[in-house]
Design a protein around this motif. Structure first.
Motif, PDB file in Angstrom:
ATOM      1  N   TYR A 165      42.487  39.982  44.080  1.00  0.00           N
ATOM      2  CA  TYR A 165      42.223  38.748  43.076  1.00  0.00           C
ATOM      3  C   TYR A 165      43.049  39.174  41.941  1.00  0.00           C
ATOM      4  O   TYR A 165      43.858  39.617  41.798  1.00  0.00           O
ATOM      5  CB  TYR A 165      40.909  39.679  42.753  1.00  0.00           C
ATOM      6  N   GLY A 166      43.481  37.569  41.572  1.00  0.00           N
ATOM      7  CA  GLY A 166      43.891  37.950  40.273  1.00  0.00           C
ATOM      8  C   GLY A 166      43.663  38.529  38.713  1.00  0.00           C
ATOM      9  O   GLY A 166      44.701  38.801  38.001  1.00  0.00           O
ATOM     10  N   MET A 167      42.551  38.325  38.979  1.00  0.00           N
ATOM     11  CA  MET A 167      41.299  39.129  37.937  1.00  0.00           C
ATOM     12  C   MET A 167      40.257  39.796  37.809  1.00  0.00           C
ATOM     13  O   MET A 167      39.632  39.037  39.605  1.00  0.00           O
ATOM     14  CB  MET A 167      41.345  38.506  36.741  1.00  0.00           C
ATOM     15  N   THR A 168      39.937  40.888  37.915  1.00  0.00           N
ATOM     16  CA  THR A 168      38.444  41.531  37.997  1.00  0.00           C
ATOM     17  C   THR A 168      38.137  41.682  36.421  1.00  0.00           C
ATOM     18  O   THR A 168      38.871  42.153  35.634  1.00  0.00           O
ATOM     19  CB  THR A 168      38.952  43.010  38.922  1.00  0.00           C
ATOM     20  N   VAL A 169      36.487  41.586  36.430  1.00  0.00           N
ATOM     21  CA  VAL A 169      35.836  40.953  35.451  1.00  0.00           C
ATOM     22  C   VAL A 169      34.561  42.448  35.794  1.00  0.00           C
ATOM     23  O   VAL A 169      33.971  42.250  36.256  1.00  0.00           O
ATOM     24  CB  VAL A 169      35.689  39.838  35.067  1.00  0.00           C
ATOM     25  N   CYS A 170      34.170  43.204  34.590  1.00  0.00           N
ATOM     26  CA  CYS A 170      32.749  43.855  34.258  1.00  0.00           C
ATOM     27  C   CYS A 170      32.674  43.878  32.595  1.00  0.00           C
ATOM     28  O   CYS A 170      32.882  44.597  32.435  1.00  0.00           O
ATOM     29  CB  CYS A 170      33.282  45.490  34.626  1.00  0.00           C
ATOM     30  N   MET A 185      40.856  47.838  39.625  1.00  0.00           N
ATOM     31  CA  MET A 185      41.875  48.154  39.192  1.00  0.00           C
ATOM     32  C   MET A 185      42.838  47.265  40.850  1.00  0.00           C
ATOM     33  O   MET A 185      44.020  46.795  40.946  1.00  0.00           O
ATOM     34  CB  MET A 185      42.457  48.998  38.733  1.00  0.00           C
ATOM     35  N   GLU A 186      43.252  48.750  41.496  1.00  0.00           N
ATOM     36  CA  GLU A 186      43.088  48.069  43.212  1.00  0.00           C
ATOM     37  C   GLU A 186      43.315  46.605  43.287  1.00  0.00           C
ATOM     38  O   GLU A 186      43.835  46.306  44.507  1.00  0.00           O
ATOM     39  CB  GLU A 186      43.351  49.661  43.766  1.00  0.00           C
ATOM     40  N   ALA A 187      42.146  46.412  43.831  1.00  0.00           N
ATOM     41  CA  ALA A 187      41.482  44.968  43.524  1.00  0.00           C
ATOM     42  C   ALA A 187      42.621  43.854  43.294  1.00  0.00           C
ATOM     43  O   ALA A 187      42.416  42.639  43.889  1.00  0.00           O
ATOM     44  CB  ALA A 187      40.112  45.317  44.181  1.00  0.00           C
TER      45      ALA A 187
END
Length: 259
Positions: free
Chosen positions: A109-114, A132-134
């Motif tokens: 993923y270019g970005m992960t959002v939660c 973060m690892e993804a």
């Protein structure tokens, strides 16, 4: 417990979308903090976990119309709501996902959002670490959550009466920042206080229940008589509305390129 949380939010979709004002304000601020990063993310889709009714999703769709977006939530009803809300959006897919069970063989993923969901994880730091690892090198993990200094007014009233504070444990900011700082990353965070007013303590507790945020994770609940005592005491501390303070944390973790 995760099924109970999902069912609670799933049955409250409409109320959540209309009345989750703190969540909506925090989502807008989270998206505003993302704008400087808009054009420097590495290739790869965007993963959002805990989409709710799409407060953060809306900003992601606006900022990244051409990038693939994977929008997820623990609640199937929340996912369905977002699917209907953004049915005209392009490059977007929806799926039910328990972020605690996320597994990726390699970062993609270019970005992960939660946005305002980490407080429901059994171990917020561990699950954010999985996100973060993804995330690909050069990518960004962006998160917001209510911190453990939230609800001082509620805690003070419980202390006054010798009653246990029965709110759920909320993430410890320092613990999360320390754990997220291991490895080749850059961690930035910002803390603030967001206040909301309610006509009475009863209205506040009903608000939590109505938007699906009333699930009690552990420990005992107050008895009806204890709850009435707490509400009366809290109301007596104010001539008009009561004020409730949310300790809000914004977290941005950039995964460095490894040389």
């Amino acid at each position: 417990m995760n099924r109970k949380i999902a069912e609670s939010f799933g049955s409250s979709v409409t109320d959540y979308n209309e009345h989750a004002t703190v969540q909506k304000e925090v989502a807008n601020r989270l998206i505003a903090s993302l704008k400087p990063w808009r054009d420097i993310l590495p290739p790869g889709p965007i993963l959002e976990v805990g989409c709710g009714t799409g407060f953060v999703t809306n900003g992601i769709v606006d900022l990244y119309p051409k990038r693939e977006k994977v929008i997820t939530d623990l609640s199937e009803e929340m996912v369905d709501f977002c699917r209907d809300r953004f049915q005209s959006a392009k490059n977007i897919s929806f799926q039910q996902l328990d972020a605690e069970q996320l597994q990726t063989e390699e970062p993609k993923y270019g970005m992960t959002v939660c946005g305002f969901a980490a407080q429901w994880f059994k171990d917020p730091a561990l699950t954010l670490g999985k996100l973060m690892e993804a995330t690909r090198p050069g990518g960004l993990l962006l998160a917001s959550f209510p911190g453990n200094e939230s609800f001082p007014e509620w805690k003070k009233c419980c202390e006054d009466l010798g009653l246990p504070f029965t709110g759920n444990d909320l993430p410890d900011t320092e613990e999360i920042v320390i754990k997220m700082s291991t490895g080749p990353v850059q961690v930035d965070y910002y803390e603030d206080t967001v206040t909301e007013s309610y006509p009475s303590a009863l209205h506040f507790f009903r608000h939590l229940k109505n938007i699906g945020a009333g699930t009690h994770r552990k420990g005992r609940s107050l008895t009806p008589s204890e709850m009435k005592m707490l509400i009366r005491h809290w109301d007596s501390q104010n001539e008009e509305d009561i004020t409730v303070s949310y300790h809000v944390v914004f977290l941005a973790v950039k995964r460095d390129h490894v040389s």
